[in-house]
Scaffold this active site. Structure first.
Site, PDB file in Angstrom:
ATOM      1  N   CYS A   1      -0.543 -12.492  -1.582  1.00 30.57           N
ATOM      2  CA  CYS A   1      -1.077 -11.833  -2.759  1.00 30.57           C
ATOM      3  C   CYS A   1      -1.680 -12.844  -3.720  1.00 30.57           C
ATOM      4  O   CYS A   1      -1.049 -13.826  -4.101  1.00 30.57           O
ATOM      5  CB  CYS A   1       0.047 -11.071  -3.447  1.00 30.57           C
ATOM      6  SG  CYS A   1      -0.456 -10.125  -4.880  1.00 30.57           S
TER       7      CYS A   1
ATOM      8  N   CYS B   1      -7.911 -12.842 -13.736  1.00 31.58           N
ATOM      9  CA  CYS B   1      -6.487 -13.002 -14.019  1.00 31.58           C
ATOM     10  C   CYS B   1      -6.128 -14.467 -13.789  1.00 31.58           C
ATOM     11  O   CYS B   1      -6.464 -15.055 -12.759  1.00 31.58           O
ATOM     12  CB  CYS B   1      -5.657 -12.093 -13.115  1.00 31.58           C
ATOM     13  SG  CYS B   1      -5.969 -10.334 -13.423  1.00 31.58           S
TER      14      CYS B   1
ATOM     15  N   ASN C   1       2.383 -17.201  -5.761  1.00 29.65           N
ATOM     16  CA  ASN C   1       1.774 -17.873  -4.627  1.00 29.65           C
ATOM     17  C   ASN C   1       0.966 -19.070  -5.091  1.00 29.65           C
ATOM     18  O   ASN C   1       0.010 -18.915  -5.837  1.00 29.65           O
ATOM     19  CB  ASN C   1       0.841 -16.916  -3.886  1.00 29.65           C
ATOM     20  CG  ASN C   1       1.613 -15.784  -3.241  1.00 29.65           C
ATOM     21  OD1 ASN C   1       2.544 -16.018  -2.507  1.00 29.65           O
ATOM     22  ND2 ASN C   1       1.223 -14.565  -3.551  1.00 29.65           N
TER      23      ASN C   1
ATOM     24  N   SER D   1      -0.806  -3.670 -11.569  1.00 33.56           N
ATOM     25  CA  SER D   1      -0.645  -5.125 -11.657  1.00 33.56           C
ATOM     26  C   SER D   1      -0.299  -5.462 -13.103  1.00 33.56           C
ATOM     27  O   SER D   1      -1.181  -5.630 -13.943  1.00 33.56           O
ATOM     28  CB  SER D   1      -1.958  -5.797 -11.220  1.00 33.56           C
ATOM     29  OG  SER D   1      -1.820  -7.185 -11.115  1.00 33.56           O
ATOM     30  N   LEU D   2       0.986  -5.544 -13.415  1.00 35.17           N
ATOM     31  CA  LEU D   2       1.462  -5.582 -14.801  1.00 35.17           C
ATOM     32  C   LEU D   2       1.676  -7.015 -15.324  1.00 35.17           C
ATOM     33  O   LEU D   2       0.946  -7.478 -16.186  1.00 35.17           O
ATOM     34  CB  LEU D   2       2.760  -4.785 -14.918  1.00 35.17           C
ATOM     35  CG  LEU D   2       3.301  -4.579 -16.332  1.00 35.17           C
ATOM     36  CD1 LEU D   2       2.342  -3.764 -17.180  1.00 35.17           C
ATOM     37  CD2 LEU D   2       4.678  -3.927 -16.292  1.00 35.17           C
ATOM     38  N   HIS D   3       2.738  -7.673 -14.870  1.00 34.35           N
ATOM     39  CA  HIS D   3       2.972  -9.105 -15.065  1.00 34.35           C
ATOM     40  C   HIS D   3       3.381  -9.540 -16.463  1.00 34.35           C
ATOM     41  O   HIS D   3       3.702 -10.724 -16.667  1.00 34.35           O
ATOM     42  CB  HIS D   3       1.751  -9.927 -14.631  1.00 34.35           C
ATOM     43  CG  HIS D   3       1.183  -9.504 -13.324  1.00 34.35           C
ATOM     44  ND1 HIS D   3       1.929  -9.466 -12.165  1.00 34.35           N
ATOM     45  CD2 HIS D   3      -0.056  -9.049 -12.987  1.00 34.35           C
ATOM     46  CE1 HIS D   3       1.174  -9.034 -11.165  1.00 34.35           C
ATOM     47  NE2 HIS D   3      -0.024  -8.762 -11.640  1.00 34.35           N
TER      48      HIS D   3
ATOM     49  N   CYS E   1      -4.411 -15.801 -10.508  1.00 41.63           N
ATOM     50  CA  CYS E   1      -4.908 -15.264  -9.236  1.00 41.63           C
ATOM     51  C   CYS E   1      -6.053 -16.108  -8.693  1.00 41.63           C
ATOM     52  O   CYS E   1      -7.071 -16.298  -9.366  1.00 41.63           O
ATOM     53  CB  CYS E   1      -5.353 -13.814  -9.433  1.00 41.63           C
ATOM     54  SG  CYS E   1      -5.988 -13.024  -7.939  1.00 41.63           S
TER      55      CYS E   1
ATOM     56  N   SER F   1      -3.938  -0.385  -5.931  1.00 44.24           N
ATOM     57  CA  SER F   1      -3.433  -1.241  -7.008  1.00 44.24           C
ATOM     58  C   SER F   1      -4.544  -1.531  -8.009  1.00 44.24           C
ATOM     59  O   SER F   1      -5.647  -1.926  -7.631  1.00 44.24           O
ATOM     60  CB  SER F   1      -2.909  -2.557  -6.424  1.00 44.24           C
ATOM     61  OG  SER F   1      -2.511  -3.434  -7.454  1.00 44.24           O
TER      62      SER F   1
ATOM     63  N   CYS G   1      -3.832  -4.969   4.045  1.00 39.50           N
ATOM     64  CA  CYS G   1      -4.313  -5.194   2.684  1.00 39.50           C
ATOM     65  C   CYS G   1      -5.836  -5.298   2.737  1.00 39.50           C
ATOM     66  O   CYS G   1      -6.373  -6.245   3.320  1.00 39.50           O
ATOM     67  CB  CYS G   1      -3.695  -6.464   2.128  1.00 39.50           C
ATOM     68  SG  CYS G   1      -4.216  -6.880   0.461  1.00 39.50           S
TER      69      CYS G   1
ATOM     70  N   CYS H   1     -14.399 -10.799  -7.794  1.00 37.08           N
ATOM     71  CA  CYS H   1     -13.679 -10.005  -8.790  1.00 37.08           C
ATOM     72  C   CYS H   1     -14.169 -10.374 -10.183  1.00 37.08           C
ATOM     73  O   CYS H   1     -14.591 -11.505 -10.423  1.00 37.08           O
ATOM     74  CB  CYS H   1     -12.175 -10.275  -8.669  1.00 37.08           C
ATOM     75  SG  CYS H   1     -11.135  -9.192  -9.670  1.00 37.08           S
TER      76      CYS H   1
ATOM     77  N   GLU I   1     -11.992 -10.976   2.880  1.00 33.46           N
ATOM     78  CA  GLU I   1     -10.823 -11.234   3.700  1.00 33.46           C
ATOM     79  C   GLU I   1      -9.917 -10.004   3.703  1.00 33.46           C
ATOM     80  O   GLU I   1      -9.750  -9.324   2.688  1.00 33.46           O
ATOM     81  CB  GLU I   1     -10.062 -12.456   3.188  1.00 33.46           C
ATOM     82  CG  GLU I   1     -10.822 -13.746   3.423  1.00 33.46           C
ATOM     83  CD  GLU I   1     -10.039 -14.989   3.031  1.00 33.46           C
ATOM     84  OE1 GLU I   1     -10.213 -16.006   3.711  1.00 33.46           O
ATOM     85  OE2 GLU I   1      -9.265 -14.928   2.054  1.00 33.46           O
TER      86      GLU I   1
ATOM     87  N   GLY J   1     -10.953  -7.799  -5.421  1.00 29.40           N
ATOM     88  CA  GLY J   1     -11.630  -6.830  -6.272  1.00 29.40           C
ATOM     89  C   GLY J   1     -10.707  -5.863  -6.984  1.00 29.40           C
ATOM     90  O   GLY J   1      -9.509  -5.775  -6.713  1.00 29.40           O
ATOM     91  N   GLU J   2     -11.280  -5.125  -7.918  1.00 29.95           N
ATOM     92  CA  GLU J   2     -10.606  -4.076  -8.684  1.00 29.95           C
ATOM     93  C   GLU J   2     -11.075  -2.729  -8.143  1.00 29.95           C
ATOM     94  O   GLU J   2     -12.216  -2.315  -8.366  1.00 29.95           O
ATOM     95  CB  GLU J   2     -10.942  -4.209 -10.167  1.00 29.95           C
ATOM     96  CG  GLU J   2     -10.555  -3.023 -11.043  1.00 29.95           C
ATOM     97  CD  GLU J   2      -9.108  -2.592 -10.911  1.00 29.95           C
ATOM     98  OE1 GLU J   2      -8.875  -1.450 -10.460  1.00 29.95           O
ATOM     99  OE2 GLU J   2      -8.218  -3.393 -11.260  1.00 29.95           O
TER     100      GLU J   2
END
Length: 400
Positions: A364, A139, A321, A244-246, A142, A222, A128, A135, A114, A190-191
């Site tokens: 996201c 996470c 989200n 991508s910290l969080h 996510c 990212s 994006c 992935c 997507e 994905g990373e």
């Protein structure tokens, strides 16, 4: 009694046709080499011919060699025998009530991704893009991370996402003054740093001044923190960096971003500080999803200020989200604003991402391919909690 087999009528084995090389995924130097090796173009003319083809594909957006009017008809026919410039299939196109667009793209049987366009962010609009199908990072907050990795995308498949968006937006030729696509963010499925070679080639193609011409300053990659690849990312792409910290401590980040167990925060922060080109003009963006009662307290905000001290940076605060099956909730708006105020007082820009595309699961952390998608009836049952866009509209950033 002996038996003799008559094999004279057995058809000889036929080799499967060699797959066509997709020129859309080749940088100009790679295209020169491919044209020469195929024998379609003689060595002395390969550079000139590659530039012609590159402009037709990435500046004009054509998908048929027959449309290349300044290339000899015989050469066009030979190109079609060895190469392709066709687009992958768009399986589904959705448009949010806020103008966000999402495409489900089938690259090959069972290979779907997507891609999302968000208007009025960056300079005029951001795309994006995905770098993998699925992935591996898992996470916990996510939705994309709940889909297992299928494979890496090729440079051609990454570039195709940009081409499809430009097709739909009417963005050809690429130098249109009123174009709607100004920024590219590798924040989809994905990373990217686990597919750095193909990502770097795609960025080279997207930023080439003979084609799509989106500046590297407006391309952001990212990562969740693949520390050994950070230096290579900066050197190969000169792209803007987002992390991508969080979380601000290893115990919590181990839970939210399991990759942290391999590359803990001390290693990650050291890698960020050494990122090539990092400066006040090329700040790193820290992405921080706001999870109610998990990472949204004033103490966490102060810990974040301490963690990133001295790094040229901004912090994008992302209202969580919602997606079916998650146990997380979005932080209350007052908590998000209080968190941002602490960061702002410390001198860090901390925009709160505007909700975009929630009604089509385009925000996201919500992207998945068709076999995993939630249908529209389920989407309507989602919480009305705030969700994230992909970029804020900070015009001072080349990307976000």
């Amino acid at each position: 009694m002996s038996v003799t087999l008559d094999l004279s009528r057995v058809a000889p084995a036929v080799d499967a046709p060699k797959p066509l090389i997709n020129l859309s995924g080749l940088t100009r130097p790679q295209m020169v080499a491919a044209l020469t090796e195929s024998g379609v173009v003689e060595h002395g003319k390969a550079k000139m011919r590659a530039t012609q083809i590159f402009r037709w594909v990435h500046h004009r957006g054509i998908t048929d060699f027959a449309q290349m009017s300044d290339v000899a008809k015989e050469t066009r026919a030979r190109l079609a025998e060895h190469f392709t410039i066709a687009r992958p299939e768009v399986v589904e196109r959705q448009v949010s009530k806020d103008g966000t667009r999402k495409w489900l793209i089938r690259m090959a049987p069972g290979i779907e991704v997507e891609t999302v366009y968000i208007p009025s962010v960056g300079r005029v609009g951001a795309l994006c893009v995905s770098s993998q199908v699925g992935c591996t990072l898992n996470c916990s907050f996510c939705h994309t991370g709940t889909q297992a990795l299928v494979r890496n995308l090729t440079a051609a498949e990454i570039v195709a996402q940009v081409q499809i968006a430009k097709d739909d937006l009417g963005e050809w030729p690429s130098d249109k003054e009123d174009r709607l696509l100004s920024n590219i963010v590798f924040m989809g499925m994905g990373e990217p740093l686990y597919n750095l070679g193909q990502v770097a080639d795609a960025i080279e193609i997207i930023s080439d001044n003979e084609g799509i011409t989106i500046s590297r300053r407006r391309i952001t990659v990212s990562t969740s923190g693949v520390v050994p690849q950070l230096e290579a990312l900066g050197e190969k792409t000169q792209a803007m960096l987002a992390i991508s910290l969080h979380a601000t401590n290893d115990a919590l980040r181990d839970e939210l971003v399991p990759l942290n167990k391999k590359y803990p925060l001390d290693q990650l922060m050291a890698g960020i500080r050494a990122y090539p080109g990092l400066s006040n003009a090329r700040r790193v963006t820290f992405e921080y999803v706001m999870l109610k009662g998990v990472n949204d307290s004033p103490d966490e905000a102060r810990a974040l200020v301490k963690l990133i001290k001295g790094i040229p940076a901004k912090v994008n605060l992302i209202p969580f989200n919602p997606w079916p099956g998650t146990d997380y909730q979005c932080s209350d708006w007052a908590a998000i604003e209080a968190f941002a105020a602490i960061l702002n007082k410390a001198g860090y820009s901390s925009p709160i991402r505007t909700p975009r595309g929630r009604d089509i699961l385009a925000a996201c952390g919500q992207l998945k391919s068709e076999s995993e998608k939630v249908r529209a009836s389920a989407m309507r049952k989602l919480s009305m909690a705030a969700m994230a866009g992909v970029l804020d509209d900070d015009e001072d950033e080349a990307a976000a």
